[in-house]
Scaffold this motif. Structure first.
Motif, PDB file in Angstrom:
ATOM      1  N   LEU A   1      51.407  42.437  46.958  1.00 20.60           N
ATOM      2  CA  LEU A   1      49.867  42.496  46.588  1.00 20.60           C
ATOM      3  C   LEU A   1      49.267  41.137  46.601  1.00 20.60           C
ATOM      4  CD1 LEU A   1      51.108  44.893  43.948  1.00 20.60           C
ATOM      5  CD2 LEU A   1      49.168  45.606  45.641  1.00 20.60           C
ATOM      6  N   LEU A   2      47.864  41.167  46.915  1.00 19.45           N
ATOM      7  CA  LEU A   2      47.010  40.130  46.763  1.00 19.45           C
ATOM      8  C   LEU A   2      45.679  40.315  45.997  1.00 19.45           C
ATOM      9  CD1 LEU A   2      46.563  36.965  47.295  1.00 19.45           C
ATOM     10  CD2 LEU A   2      45.269  37.887  49.546  1.00 19.45           C
ATOM     11  N   SER A   3      45.454  39.916  45.008  1.00 21.16           N
ATOM     12  CA  SER A   3      44.118  40.033  44.130  1.00 21.16           C
ATOM     13  C   SER A   3      43.583  39.148  43.508  1.00 21.16           C
ATOM     14  CB  SER A   3      44.970  41.210  43.382  1.00 21.16           C
ATOM     15  OG  SER A   3      43.720  41.833  42.407  1.00 21.16           O
ATOM     16  N   LEU A   4      42.557  39.164  42.889  1.00 16.40           N
ATOM     17  CA  LEU A   4      41.944  38.434  41.926  1.00 16.40           C
ATOM     18  C   LEU A   4      42.363  38.339  40.576  1.00 16.40           C
ATOM     19  CD1 LEU A   4      38.128  38.625  43.642  1.00 16.40           C
ATOM     20  CD2 LEU A   4      39.899  36.833  43.937  1.00 16.40           C
ATOM     21  N   ASP A   5      41.840  37.834  39.659  1.00 15.65           N
ATOM     22  CA  ASP A   5      42.360  37.612  38.243  1.00 15.65           C
ATOM     23  C   ASP A   5      41.608  36.680  37.721  1.00 15.65           C
ATOM     24  OD1 ASP A   5      43.901  38.306  36.169  1.00 15.65           O
ATOM     25  OD2 ASP A   5      45.073  36.581  36.490  1.00 15.65           O
ATOM     26  N   ILE A   6      41.540  36.737  36.321  1.00 18.44           N
ATOM     27  CA  ILE A   6      41.100  35.869  35.212  1.00 18.44           C
ATOM     28  C   ILE A   6      42.224  35.112  34.510  1.00 18.44           C
ATOM     29  CG2 ILE A   6      39.682  35.574  33.269  1.00 18.44           C
ATOM     30  CD1 ILE A   6      37.880  37.720  34.328  1.00 18.44           C
ATOM     31  N   ASP A   7      41.932  33.679  34.238  1.00 19.38           N
ATOM     32  CA  ASP A   7      42.939  33.105  33.506  1.00 19.38           C
ATOM     33  C   ASP A   7      42.187  33.054  32.097  1.00 19.38           C
ATOM     34  OD1 ASP A   7      44.338  31.347  31.673  1.00 19.38           O
ATOM     35  OD2 ASP A   7      44.723  29.888  33.387  1.00 19.38           O
TER      36      ASP A   7
ATOM     37  N   GLN B   1      52.816  49.676  56.025  1.00 20.34           N
ATOM     38  CA  GLN B   1      51.731  50.097  55.676  1.00 20.34           C
ATOM     39  C   GLN B   1      50.772  48.646  55.210  1.00 20.34           C
ATOM     40  OE1 GLN B   1      52.404  53.231  53.042  1.00 20.34           O
ATOM     41  NE2 GLN B   1      52.037  54.603  54.694  1.00 20.34           N
ATOM     42  N   VAL B   2      49.326  48.692  55.293  1.00 18.24           N
ATOM     43  CA  VAL B   2      48.479  48.016  54.870  1.00 18.24           C
ATOM     44  C   VAL B   2      47.458  48.456  54.328  1.00 18.24           C
ATOM     45  CG1 VAL B   2      46.974  45.992  55.354  1.00 18.24           C
ATOM     46  CG2 VAL B   2      48.701  45.970  56.616  1.00 18.24           C
ATOM     47  N   LYS B   3      47.105  48.407  52.986  1.00 18.77           N
ATOM     48  CA  LYS B   3      46.238  49.325  51.958  1.00 18.77           C
ATOM     49  C   LYS B   3      45.352  48.378  51.473  1.00 18.77           C
ATOM     50  CE  LYS B   3      49.290  53.281  51.298  1.00 18.77           C
ATOM     51  NZ  LYS B   3      49.923  54.011  50.174  1.00 18.77           N
ATOM     52  N   GLY B   4      43.964  48.935  51.072  1.00 17.25           N
ATOM     53  CA  GLY B   4      43.270  48.429  50.122  1.00 17.25           C
ATOM     54  C   GLY B   4      43.142  49.234  48.733  1.00 17.25           C
ATOM     55  N   HIS B   5      42.938  48.589  47.815  1.00 14.08           N
ATOM     56  CA  HIS B   5      42.641  49.230  46.542  1.00 14.08           C
ATOM     57  C   HIS B   5      41.395  48.880  45.807  1.00 14.08           C
ATOM     58  CE1 HIS B   5      46.883  50.742  46.422  1.00 14.08           C
ATOM     59  NE2 HIS B   5      47.197  49.692  47.194  1.00 14.08           N
ATOM     60  N   TRP B   6      40.640  49.681  45.533  1.00 18.09           N
ATOM     61  CA  TRP B   6      39.114  49.222  44.823  1.00 18.09           C
ATOM     62  C   TRP B   6      39.448  48.807  43.598  1.00 18.09           C
ATOM     63  CZ3 TRP B   6      35.176  48.381  47.549  1.00 18.09           C
ATOM     64  CH2 TRP B   6      34.838  49.250  48.659  1.00 18.09           C
ATOM     65  N   LEU B   7      40.385  49.193  42.814  1.00 20.71           N
ATOM     66  CA  LEU B   7      40.897  48.638  41.455  1.00 20.71           C
ATOM     67  C   LEU B   7      42.528  48.650  41.453  1.00 20.71           C
ATOM     68  CD1 LEU B   7      38.491  49.446  38.603  1.00 20.71           C
ATOM     69  CD2 LEU B   7      38.887  47.266  39.765  1.00 20.71           C
ATOM     70  N   TYR B   8      42.998  47.789  41.183  1.00 19.17           N
ATOM     71  CA  TYR B   8      44.632  48.024  41.196  1.00 19.17           C
ATOM     72  C   TYR B   8      45.008  47.505  39.708  1.00 19.17           C
ATOM     73  CZ  TYR B   8      49.580  47.648  42.256  1.00 19.17           C
ATOM     74  OH  TYR B   8      50.926  48.099  42.133  1.00 19.17           O
ATOM     75  N   TYR B   9      45.995  48.189  39.079  1.00 23.06           N
ATOM     76  CA  TYR B   9      46.256  48.135  37.637  1.00 23.06           C
ATOM     77  C   TYR B   9      47.621  47.524  37.918  1.00 23.06           C
ATOM     78  CZ  TYR B   9      41.973  50.824  35.981  1.00 23.06           C
ATOM     79  OH  TYR B   9      40.705  51.169  35.881  1.00 23.06           O
TER      80      TYR B   9
END
Length: 307
Positions: A258-264, A299-307
């Motif tokens: 997975l690749l996502s954004l985050d906050i430190d 598969q390649v998938k997109g998730h609007w929100l991934y927990y």
């Protein structure tokens, strides 16, 4: 299983960390000229007490119904698609991070704080593996020990190389679709599934985007995160087909990248001492964000929100 037996240590250390972080400013800003013994003594005493409490939990509660056997080994390298190993490394990372930060907050020099605090994860996890080697149903796992050492090394290595934790090792959890299909095998409640359902675990390495952009284009707390998880698991090495009088569904075991954004959270500064303490204590939590998934099924998938 990684989180089941480390739970007492993590909860106790997190509780201790919140109280320690509330007293500390930026404990990694510079080496203190002197040790604050009024802070250091309670840290040492409380961590020793937590360690004894955790050992007592293992001996008198966790293993109480299991037969003691000669010391033996157990090779679980391929178990749970290695999600379990990421969990071991995560537990050791959190424990070492807290141990190091607490000692630095008391003015302990960096070298000694790394030696005694940065190795805390490995120190706390090793007796668990030794216990496993002495009781029926488990065994001493060398791969687990490697993962434990890696978690502590991730803290120590970054402090030696960068003088800070540039990348944070984080965890996210969301009840998996398999939980309701497992008839209790993955836990009888969502709380139990947190420790029994590895399908619901995702482990992340989260780092500041500015470090990759080589210029301050975004706030310091804006991060990019790479994650690992797996799905389709109703067993350690292969899926069970029957549990508590019920046939479990047939599923395909597969890995997720997975690749996502985050906050430190630790890089967010406020005028509120309470918020600063809370943010520092949330260093290991991955915030839900949109994510891109590539999995072993092609598969390649997109998730609007991934927990």
């Amino acid at each position: 299983m990684a989180l089941n037996k480390t739970l007492p240590f993590l909860l106790l250390l997190l509780f201790r960390a919140f109280s320690g972080f509330s007293q500390a400013a930026d404990s990694t800003a510079s080496d203190s000229s002197s040790i604050n013994h009024k802070k250091l003594y309670p840290i040492v005493v409380s961590e020793a007490a937590f360690y004894l409490a955790g050992m007592s939990y293992l001996q008198f509660i966790w293993y109480k119904d299991h037969e003691r056997v000669p010391f033996h080994f157990y090779n679980d390298t391929k178990g749970y698609q290695q999600v379990d190993k990421f969990g071991h490394a995560f537990g050791a990372y959190v424990e070492s991070y807290i141990g190091y930060k607490l000692l630095r907050s008391a003015g302990v020099p960096k070298g000694k704080a790394l030696l005694y605090g940065g190795t805390l994860g490995l120190i706390l996890q090793t007796p668990i593996e030794v216990y496993d080697g002495l009781y029926e149903g488990w065994g001493f796992s060398v791969p687990d020990m490697v993962a434990n050492a890696a978690g502590s090394a991730f803290v120590i290595g970054q402090e030696l190389l960068f003088d800070e934790q540039v990348a944070k090792y984080k965890f996210s959890f969301s009840p998996s679709p398999y939980y309701k299909q497992a008839n209790g095998y993955l836990g009888d409640s969502h709380l139990e599934s947190l420790f029994l359902d590895y399908n619901a675990h995702t482990y992340w390495v989260s780092a500041p985007i500015n470090k990759f952009a080589l210029r301050n284009t975004l706030p310091d707390w804006a991060n990019i995160a790479v994650g690992y998880s797996a799905n389709g698991m109703f067993g350690e090495f292969k899926n069970r087909t029957y549990y508590r009088g019920t046939y479990l569904p047939e599923t395909e075991r597969y890995r997720q990248y997975l690749l996502s954004l985050d906050i430190d959270w630790t890089r967010i500064k406020t005028d509120s001492k309470l918020l600063n303490t809370i943010f520092k204590g949330m260093f290991f939590i991955k915030l839900p964000f949109p994510a891109l998934e590539v999995n072993s099924k092609g598969q390649v998938k997109g998730h609007w929100l991934y927990y």
